[in-house]
Write a protein that holds these residues in place. Sequence first.
Motif, short mmCIF file in Angstrom:
data_model
loop_
_atom_site.label_atom_id
_atom_site.label_comp_id
_atom_site.label_asym_id
_atom_site.label_seq_id
_atom_site.Cartn_x
_atom_site.Cartn_y
_atom_site.Cartn_z
N ALA A 71 0.81 -1.21 0.00
CA ALA A 71 0.00 0.00 0.00
C ALA A 71 0.85 1.26 0.00
O ALA A 71 0.44 2.28 -0.53
N ASP A 72 2.02 1.19 0.59
CA ASP A 72 2.79 2.44 0.66
C ASP A 72 3.89 2.55 -0.38
O ASP A 72 4.46 3.62 -0.57
N HIS A 94 4.31 1.56 -4.40
CA HIS A 94 3.64 0.94 -5.53
C HIS A 94 4.59 0.31 -6.52
O HIS A 94 4.16 -0.40 -7.42
N ARG A 151 5.32 6.05 -5.03
CA ARG A 151 3.97 5.79 -4.57
C ARG A 151 3.06 6.78 -5.29
O ARG A 151 3.29 7.98 -5.24
N LYS A 185 -0.14 9.02 -6.07
CA LYS A 185 -1.21 9.68 -5.34
C LYS A 185 -2.17 10.30 -6.35
O LYS A 185 -1.95 10.25 -7.55
N ARG A 236 11.22 6.93 4.30
CA ARG A 236 9.90 7.44 3.98
C ARG A 236 9.71 8.75 4.69
O ARG A 236 10.08 8.90 5.83
#
Lengths: 224, 376
Positions: free
Chosen positions: A179-180, A182, A209, A211, A223
């Motif tokens: 999920a965090d 991709h 990731r 958005k 991160r």
Amino acid sequence: MEEYGGGDFLSEAMGSGARVVVVEDRVEAPGAFALHLLLKRALAGGGAAALLALAQPFSHYDRVLRGAKGGAISDSFVRLYGDIQRAIDASRTGDNTGRFTLMIDDVSLLEVAAGGSVDDVLDFLHYCVTLTSEMNCSLVFLIHEDIYSSEEGVGVLLHLRYIADLVIRAAPLSTGLAADVHGQLSVVNKCTFREQRLKAQRIWNFHFRVKENGADFFYPGSRH
Amino acid sequence: MAAAAGGQTVGRSSFSRAAAPHVASSSTAAGVKLGPNGAAFVSSGIPDLDRILGGGFLIGSVVMIMEDSDAPHHLLLLRSFMAQGVVHKQPLLFAGPMKEPRLFLGTLPAVASSKEDGRQRGMGAGTSSDGRTSDEALRIAWQYKKYFGEEKTSHAEHRDNKQEFSNDFDLRKPLERHLLNAQNIESLKKETLLVSSRTVVPHSCPNFREKMVEMRMLDGLLYNHYVHHNADTLRRKDWDMVSFIRSLKAMVRASNAVAVITFPNTVLSSSFCKRWQHLADTLLSIKAIPDEDKELAKLLTGYQDMVGFLHVHKVAQTNSQVPVILEASTFSLKLRKRRSLVLERLNQAPVDGSGGPSLDASGSCSSSSQGSQLDF
């Protein structure tokens, strides 16, 4: 691509001056977000763009980009090329000095439209490349690399990699979807090769990731 | 545009896209559910699958199901989908490789009586745990996730919605004749789909396009890939088929339709298989499991009831570039009492010996050493 204010890794990796950009992706890691980013940047610098949208209807791009304009779709490549030239000419009238960007989403569908005739597709792509020198144009092609990973038909992919100044490759993580994160992006910037800047970084690898509005880029393990 | 200055993307978007429900409710057809970002869904006929996909099949999307040549479990999905369309009185267009496609309609399941199933769902978790109380005392700890995770939606609400949007189907009984007869169902034989010219659709089926446009309401389409026996024309047909799928995708986008296509990925070359996968908006694959596999039985719980695995590769997303990431992407296909189809997350049995059980129930099977069956 003009230098865009953002200090993120992708802008750094891309630098400026790339005329032909190739975005590669796979089923597990779709690269459309990179196209959207590049389109935004192309338009933001006061430039114009034409989007050859074979994969999605325009409303999709519209929604994602909120107002991006442009587009040329036609059955035959010759007519298509003519349309593109006209679009470029049309944007040239007036005081528009920004760079024109032609984006193709995606080349694999161009092959399907050509009924598998790789020669036609390659001819068309080479004609598009002439636009970069003649008419101050930039090109962005999206191609699905996993279609060409086996026996036949590797030609188009290799050709594109060869003529590209910048290759952006989206791939899934070896651990699968998360999920965090991709996927991972690797950027090869051939312009720096040509400029012979020994200290400049040429190959970049980072994670991304996606958005709603864009994407985050970060090094693995860090991160923000 | 202020938004264009978002090179540094700061958090979320500056506006949210409303679904405008007050506008849509007046024109909503039966069996359509609305979602965020202007999405509208049709039920797949399997409530579990609808939940997994975040609402159902997106209208205007192409759903592809990769078959397993060993077993026809993909037909379970197809039948549920078509039956759901019939129940909601949506026009259907169906094509398949069989000689008389209309006969397939006779195999569609009937709607299960809701009271039984409602009770059954509520008890689903309970009965299986009751059946194994004695020797499972030590195993209860790791099964909590299975029981509590699934029960989030209250059953009362679920039952009300079920009637409207998605039905459970009783696979033992055929769909009532009167429903089928009253329905606008078209079926195409395989000959009409296969032509050697490049533009397959207009030449082969002249009124196909008109039918698509006429059917303003929802269509359910269903295609089966035809196995090519003639090797010479194989290559030509590959390009024709991809081109056809692409035209189909464009048509489906433009009309309120959902296309469900199943194909055996072993028949296509890997390069064309990838092309098809890229064209799909939603991509699922079915894998059959053998009746007796002791290693898998040790690895998973509830193995005896499973008929196959369903793996979700891609989920359709509308007007957004953010991919849909599921918590778990592999599910087991089970037939409850031979009657209704359910999809469950996989639960790994505790491993005897050193390592200790992995508590992560989602997708952990793909990393198991005996995982050849489960690698998609």
